[in-house]
Design a protein around this motif. Structure first.
Motif, PDB file in Angstrom:
ATOM      1  N   UNK A  23      27.210 -35.343 -29.653  1.00  0.00           N
ATOM      2  CA  UNK A  23      26.969 -36.167 -28.478  1.00  0.00           C
ATOM      3  C   UNK A  23      27.471 -35.571 -27.181  1.00  0.00           C
ATOM      4  N   UNK A  24      27.654 -34.248 -27.155  1.00  0.00           N
ATOM      5  CA  UNK A  24      28.156 -33.568 -25.964  1.00  0.00           C
ATOM      6  C   UNK A  24      26.995 -33.194 -25.051  1.00  0.00           C
ATOM      7  N   UNK A  25      27.136 -33.476 -23.754  1.00  0.00           N
ATOM      8  CA  UNK A  25      26.131 -33.087 -22.767  1.00  0.00           C
ATOM      9  C   UNK A  25      26.276 -31.590 -22.516  1.00  0.00           C
ATOM     10  N   UNK A  98      31.055 -32.725 -22.027  1.00  0.00           N
ATOM     11  CA  UNK A  98      31.708 -33.976 -22.395  1.00  0.00           C
ATOM     12  C   UNK A  98      30.725 -34.933 -23.053  1.00  0.00           C
ATOM     13  N   UNK A  99      31.234 -35.782 -23.919  1.00  0.00           N
ATOM     14  CA  UNK A  99      30.453 -36.928 -24.363  1.00  0.00           C
ATOM     15  C   UNK A  99      30.548 -38.000 -23.278  1.00  0.00           C
ATOM     16  N   UNK A 220      18.750 -40.134 -26.817  1.00  0.00           N
ATOM     17  CA  UNK A 220      19.983 -39.394 -26.557  1.00  0.00           C
ATOM     18  C   UNK A 220      20.100 -38.962 -25.116  1.00  0.00           C
ATOM     19  N   UNK A 221      21.331 -38.986 -24.606  1.00  0.00           N
ATOM     20  CA  UNK A 221      21.605 -38.469 -23.269  1.00  0.00           C
ATOM     21  C   UNK A 221      22.037 -37.016 -23.320  1.00  0.00           C
ATOM     22  N   UNK A 222      22.277 -36.495 -24.512  1.00  0.00           N
ATOM     23  CA  UNK A 222      22.867 -35.164 -24.629  1.00  0.00           C
ATOM     24  C   UNK A 222      21.794 -34.099 -24.481  1.00  0.00           C
ATOM     25  N   UNK A 223      21.700 -33.540 -23.299  1.00  0.00           N
ATOM     26  CA  UNK A 223      20.657 -32.577 -22.987  1.00  0.00           C
ATOM     27  C   UNK A 223      21.095 -31.175 -23.359  1.00  0.00           C
TER      28      UNK A 223
END
Length: 223
Positions: A23-25, A98-99, A220-223
């Motif tokens: 879940x890390x960006x 960061x997550x 997901x936000x993790x790009x």
């Protein structure tokens, strides 16, 4: 399957990275594919083996280029994989590394303000590339790719969830991948241009039919 009459671009999001799994960006930070990501890339390559393509382009970031390398191996593509900087992911500013839970814990005021802003204002607030900045380089890369190949060819492009989303929404409207949706890892999006460059037409969005247990775009936000 023969080459299409139209020019087709098969846009593949990279397989799951080790950062995706946590879940890390990522943004433009480097992370390798996870074991699941390598399997996803292999399955995408096997699916693309049924559709002969003329060229394979990739973001130079490791998770994308490794995906492209696996696709080439599994599809039997023997030519050079061409890296283009313009296909890279959005630089994420303070979001990178960061997550979202870590962002909220480290700077709750920033996290609250970020979520209160319209999407187009969030990137600048976080010190990230804006959609306009992403689109300037991404569109230039796609135009360069298309100009290198004649009509009636199929081209594979491996890129990233955030950059691809910005491009697709710019070309096909805000109903494409709304909210926090991104194309799923190793999904395949098909875009077609008709004769004399007419189009583009969105033929298939973030297909995951080649992946077990997947249904399409994720959140997901993790790009």
């Amino acid at each position: 399957m023969p080459m299409p009459e139209r020019q087709e671009l098969l846009m593949v999001r990279h397989g799951q990275s080790t950062a995706n799994a946590k879940g890390v960006w990522q943004g433009q930070m480097e992370f390798p594919l996870s074991e699941d990501g390598r399997l996803q890339a292999a399955l995408a390559g096997k699916a693309l083996a049924r559709e002969p393509f003329e060229a394979l382009y990739s973001s130079p970031l490791a998770r994308a280029f490794e995906t492209a390398t696996i696709i080439a191996r599994e599809s039997g593509f023997r030519e050079e994989i061409v890296p283009l900087d313009g296909l890279s992911e959005r630089h994420g500013g303070v979001l990178e590394g960061h997550t979202w839970a870590e962002q909220e814990r480290l700077d709750p005021a920033f996290a609250k303000k970020f979520l209160s802003l319209p999407e187009e204002d969030r990137w600048a607030f976080a010190g990230a590339e804006t959609d306009e900045e992403v689109m300037e380089r991404f569109e230039a890369a796609i135009s360069e790719i298309r100009e290198r190949h004649p009509e009636g060819t199929r081209i594979v492009v491996v890129s990233h969830g955030g950059a691809m989303r910005a491009f697709l929404r710019d070309r096909f409207g805000p109903d494409v991948l709304p909210g926090t949706h991104r194309a799923a890892n190793a999904s395949i999006t098909r875009i077609g241009w008709g004769r004399n460059g007419t189009g583009p037409e969105l033929l298939d969005l973030a297909s995951t039919l080649h992946l077990p247990g997947e249904e399409g775009p994720d959140k997901t936000r993790t790009e």
